[in-house]
Design an enzyme around this catalytic site. Structure first.
Site, mmCIF file in Angstrom:
data_model
loop_
_atom_site.group_PDB
_atom_site.id
_atom_site.type_symbol
_atom_site.label_atom_id
_atom_site.label_comp_id
_atom_site.label_asym_id
_atom_site.label_seq_id
_atom_site.Cartn_x
_atom_site.Cartn_y
_atom_site.Cartn_z
ATOM 1 N N LYS A 27 -9.767 -0.964 10.934
ATOM 2 C CA LYS A 27 -10.458 -1.263 10.286
ATOM 3 C C LYS A 27 -11.041 -2.684 11.391
ATOM 4 C CE LYS A 27 -7.255 -0.097 6.871
ATOM 5 N NZ LYS A 27 -8.432 0.395 5.408
ATOM 6 N N ASP A 86 3.425 -4.397 8.094
ATOM 7 C CA ASP A 86 2.052 -3.834 7.926
ATOM 8 C C ASP A 86 0.908 -4.770 8.688
ATOM 9 O OD1 ASP A 86 -0.101 -2.010 6.821
ATOM 10 O OD2 ASP A 86 0.686 -1.708 5.174
ATOM 11 N N HIS A 99 0.750 -1.324 -0.356
ATOM 12 C CA HIS A 99 -0.288 0.076 0.560
ATOM 13 C C HIS A 99 0.971 1.426 0.133
ATOM 14 C CE1 HIS A 99 -2.580 2.666 1.657
ATOM 15 N NE2 HIS A 99 -3.564 1.921 1.954
ATOM 16 N N GLN A 113 -4.328 -4.507 6.793
ATOM 17 C CA GLN A 113 -5.286 -6.123 6.791
ATOM 18 C C GLN A 113 -4.990 -7.115 7.323
ATOM 19 O OE1 GLN A 113 -8.609 -4.799 4.478
ATOM 20 N NE2 GLN A 113 -7.169 -3.393 4.437
ATOM 21 N N CYS A 142 -4.551 2.073 -3.771
ATOM 22 C CA CYS A 142 -3.422 2.707 -3.175
ATOM 23 C C CYS A 142 -2.124 1.792 -3.440
ATOM 24 C CB CYS A 142 -4.043 3.086 -1.130
ATOM 25 S SG CYS A 142 -4.516 4.338 -0.811
HETATM 26 N N1 PLP Z 1 -1.332 -0.551 4.855
HETATM 27 C C1 PLP Z 1 -2.827 -1.429 4.315
HETATM 28 C C2 PLP Z 1 -2.238 -3.043 3.878
HETATM 29 C C3 PLP Z 1 -4.080 -0.584 4.170
HETATM 30 O O1 PLP Z 1 -4.895 -1.579 3.875
HETATM 31 C C4 PLP Z 1 -4.319 0.569 4.563
HETATM 32 C C5 PLP Z 1 -5.796 0.966 4.294
HETATM 33 O O2 PLP Z 1 -6.661 0.711 3.472
HETATM 34 C C6 PLP Z 1 -3.292 1.615 5.205
HETATM 35 C C7 PLP Z 1 -1.763 0.369 5.287
HETATM 36 C C8 PLP Z 1 -3.263 2.802 5.520
HETATM 37 O O3 PLP Z 1 -4.255 2.549 7.046
HETATM 38 P P1 PLP Z 1 -4.659 3.794 7.090
HETATM 39 O O4 PLP Z 1 -5.658 4.810 5.971
HETATM 40 O O5 PLP Z 1 -6.327 3.916 7.780
HETATM 41 O O6 PLP Z 1 -2.928 4.488 7.656
#
Ligand code: PLP
Length: 404
Positions: free
Chosen positions: A225, A199, A122, A202, A363
């Site tokens: 989430k 990270d 992401h 998900q 993203c």
């Molecule tokens: N990393 C992953 C794998 C994600 O799916 C997301 C959000 O969809 C993020 C990072 C970023 O999360 P946030 O927008 O809540 O900071």
């Protein structure tokens, strides 16, 4: 404990919503999850009865707010198997958690050093590392994925060396649902002396997470989430490491002493929590963890897997569907293209039928480029989805095909 999905759904008021005169089918859980009544009640309770700033006041409301805020920290530590709650830093979200790490590592990197990510990431786990590389002269390297959308472990291993200062990778891909072998990847990276950030945005709602078993140095996720409010994230780090790192943002709460000439810092976690935090949101996270932990976890995981399997099976019978990503181990997410329609058009036509999916690049623009697609349609499940939702999605897709 068995799972009563109808009873569980009834705890989420928003799921009774009608969209375009049809009952809502919410399949955008990878973007954000809906909130159970227990979390909504906790927010209302805090603002109605306990609202005060934390850690500052010698008065009753401040004590209550601080107690519930710190209880959420303890609950978060327990939820991810962290032995020390001092390692839990509250942020605004996964994005801020990763930016925090990328910033406090600035002094540790220089020309000749390397940062390793994967092609699945992401933007939140890519752009902060690009910025760190630009600041320090370090080089960003990217481990390849295979045609199914799985990290090529051999390439990941080959791109690790004693120059690698940090390896950062997702636990689960938000675009494809791929579950990465994070224990193995962590072991490989730590063997060359690299720090490891996972990270977990998900993974946190779909897999049991134990940071000590993974063996990583940092684990990041977003509360929203995980059935909790937006505006709260978690960064877990090893306490000894956190205490050895400099602060990122300066201000109230993070200092020990301040003079006009210099200041000294609190130990973790407060060193990294400058200013008034999202108190209600953190208390909401505490409520979400209580709610989630009271559910039959194994049954929830099996239920979500059933939904994904049913989707893949039904999609196999629609020749116009092209799956994007066919990983062996996936959770929650199914990404696809429909005939030669643009994903946005498919999303709009599904929305007309009350079905909420995500469309676009999710993203992950470099990943979409790597896969040679403009974006995808993404259905992502949570514990409150049902086989009826899968059937509605499949019927919605068949109807959409008649418009194309
Ligand atoms: N990393 C992953 C794998 C994600 O799916 C997301 C959000 O969809 C993020 C990072 C970023 O999360 P946030 O927008 O809540 O900071």
């Amino acid at each position: 404990m068995t799972l009563d999905v109808a009873a569980l759904r009834a705890e989420f008021p928003i799921l009774a919503t009608q969209v375009h005169d049809a009952p809502l089918v919410y399949l955008d859980n990878a973007a954000t999850t809906q909130k159970p009544q227990a979390v909504l009640d906790a927010l209302m309770h805090y603002y109605t009865h306990d609202n005060a700033n934390v850690h500052r006041g010698a008065h009753t409301l401040a004590d209550r707010a601080t107690r519930d805020f710190e209880a959420a920290r303890e609950a978060t530590a327990a939820f991810i198997g962290a032995s020390d709650a001092r390692g839990i830093i509250f942020t605004r979200g996964t994005t801020e958690s990763i930016n925090l790490v990328a910033n406090v590592l600035s002094e540790r990197l220089g020309p000749g050093d390397e940062i390793l990510v994967t092609e699945l990431e992401h933007h939140a786990n890519l752009v902060p590392w690009q910025m760190l590389a630009a600041r320090t002269g370090a080089v960003l390297r990217v481990a390849a994925i295979d045609a199914a959308g799985q990290v090529d472990l051999a390439d990941f291993g080959n791109k690790l060396s004693t120059r690698t200062r940090i390896a950062a990778f997702s636990h689960v891909s938000n675009a494809l649902g791929t579950v990465n072998p994070v224990e193995e990847m962590t072991r490989l990276a730590r063997a060359v002396g690299a720090l490891v950030l996972v990270d977990g945005a998900q993974a946190i709602a779909h897999l049991p997470v134990n940071v000590e078993a993974i063996g990583c140095d940092f684990y990041a996720f977003s509360a929203h989430k995980l059935f909790a409010p937006t505006g709260v994230g978690v960064l877990w780090g090893r306490t000894a490491l956190l205490d050895a790192l400099p602060p990122w943002q300066g201000g109230g709460e993070m200092i020990e002493t301040v003079a006009y000439t210099h200041s000294t810092w609190q130990p973790a976690p407060h060193r990294f929590e400058a200013g008034t935090p999202n108190i209600a949101g953190v208390i909401g996270l505490g409520a979400a963890l209580r709610w989630f932990s009271a559910q039959p976890r194994a049954a929830l995981i099996a239920h979500e897997n059933t939904l994904v399997e049913a989707t893949l099976q039904a999609f196999g019978e629609i020749p116009e569907i092209r799956l994007v990503g066919t990983p062996q181990h996936r959770v929650s997410v199914v990404s696809f293209l429909l005939a030669d329609a643009h994903p946005h058009d498919v999303g709009t036509l599904l929305d007309r039928q009350g079905i909420a999916v995500r469309t676009g690049h999710h993203c992950t623009m470099p990943l979409m480029q790597r896969l040679g697609v403009p974006g995808t349609v993404r259905a992502s499940y949570s514990v409150y989805n049902t086989l009826d939702d899968v059937h509605r999605l499949v019927a919605g897709i068949r109807k959409t095909l008649t418009f194309l």
